[in-house]
Design a protein around this motif. Sequence first.
Motif, PDB file in Angstrom:
ATOM      1  N   GLY A  39      10.254   7.202   4.644  1.00  0.00           N
ATOM      2  CA  GLY A  39      10.235   6.157   5.655  1.00  0.00           C
ATOM      3  C   GLY A  39       8.882   5.522   5.876  1.00  0.00           C
ATOM      4  N   ARG A  40       7.869   5.895   5.093  1.00  0.00           N
ATOM      5  CA  ARG A  40       6.537   5.318   5.256  1.00  0.00           C
ATOM      6  C   ARG A  40       6.516   3.923   4.640  1.00  0.00           C
ATOM      7  NH1 ARG A  40       1.358   6.681   6.405  1.00  0.00           N
ATOM      8  NH2 ARG A  40      -0.307   5.683   5.201  1.00  0.00           N
ATOM      9  N   GLN A  41       5.894   2.977   5.341  1.00  0.00           N
ATOM     10  CA  GLN A  41       5.844   1.575   4.905  1.00  0.00           C
ATOM     11  C   GLN A  41       4.512   1.277   4.214  1.00  0.00           C
ATOM     12  OE1 GLN A  41       7.100  -1.729   7.657  1.00  0.00           O
ATOM     13  NE2 GLN A  41       4.985  -2.374   7.379  1.00  0.00           N
ATOM     14  N   TYR A  42       4.591   0.440   3.165  1.00  0.00           N
ATOM     15  CA  TYR A  42       3.405   0.010   2.441  1.00  0.00           C
ATOM     16  C   TYR A  42       3.469  -1.497   2.209  1.00  0.00           C
ATOM     17  CZ  TYR A  42       3.567   4.946   0.949  1.00  0.00           C
ATOM     18  OH  TYR A  42       3.652   6.314   0.908  1.00  0.00           O
ATOM     19  N   LEU A  43       2.293  -2.131   2.167  1.00  0.00           N
ATOM     20  CA  LEU A  43       2.187  -3.485   1.626  1.00  0.00           C
ATOM     21  C   LEU A  43       1.997  -3.359   0.120  1.00  0.00           C
ATOM     22  CD1 LEU A  43       0.036  -5.665   4.055  1.00  0.00           C
ATOM     23  CD2 LEU A  43       2.305  -6.179   3.165  1.00  0.00           C
TER      24      LEU A  43
END
Length: 392
Positions: A39-43
């Motif tokens: 669930g970790r978000q990245y650009l």
Amino acid sequence: MSNNNDIRHRFEQAFMPNYGVPPVALARGEGTRVWDVDGRQYLDFVGGIAVSSLGHAHPALVEAVSRQVATIAHTSNLFLHEPEVLLAERLLGLLGAPGRVFLANSGTEANEAAYKLALKYGRREGRGYFVAAENGFHGRTIGALSLTGKQSIRDQFGPFPVDVRFVPYGDASALKEAVSGDCIAVFLEPTQGEAGVVPPPDGYLVAAREICDATGALLVADEIQSAIGRTGHWFAHQADGFLPDILTLAKGLGGGLPIGACIGFGEAGTLFDKGDHGSTFGGNPVACAAALAVLDHLDLDHVKAAGARLRSGLEAIDHPLLKGVRGRGLWLATVLSEPRSAEVQRAAAAAGFLVNALQPDAVRLAPPLVVTDGEIDALVAAFPAILTEAAQ
């Protein structure tokens, strides 16, 4: 869904070890953002290695692929379908030159087609060798690997079936000395991608065109990574004002769907006879529909402006680990003063950005071509701290 550590362990048990074990397991994407299985978000500033031109889950790409797969997903090369014809016509129109197209599934296959075209030309003309650039990368199949000037991935698979002579990239004098009337073709990238996003010196590619014209060798431009808007032009060679004899494309063309293209201009477009080459999946209707959606929705003006913003922002950073920035458009490398690119990649991921440790001293940035000003500014703002973390 499995967590990141679990899926990495399962990957390691199930797959050959040629990739090692990638550090992040991605689950979904939207625009320039991706989420891992935890669930970790990245650009995303990797873009699937300059592939995801429209970003992730772009509505036009989703609609085009969904419509086509619900209509007809595969025909083989025994039958025609209109999307492949539309795509070939569209590419030739963007190139503005008469030519013929062969559609494949990947960059290495596009280069294999170019290699075979050149071989046929060379044998007809009684020519005996190829010239390519040191540190150039053209693919991993045996034909494409023959032309790849990176010893670490090449040498263990030799000997190769043809004579290839390697010269320093960007050195027009060395190229002129190497190319004689016995040379079949010169294979060059308009900017060397896997070598570290290394642009050529001014005038080098035009000089290569003149050298090939003078000797009768074919000039092959490998634009697997540099084309389809990545540098701010439809094709990188257009900025340098020359036309190759053969052009190869892939990566960004399908926006995430596997497709490649080999385009021959003039006589090079008609060297193949019936049965000389083929591909069961090449020109697949779904991949062609995706490519047409990419070409319909790319904004070159945005790429040029966004690339300039990213470059100027990075160049303004004063940090001992940052030596410089090179590249074109939204295809850049941050050049480091020490070989710490792996540490930069890890620190960037911890900060929520995906970048690519391309060479020990170079980090590749190739975000989706729809990246926004705000997303660029977020990376630039975070980069000094990323460099500091990597330097420790």
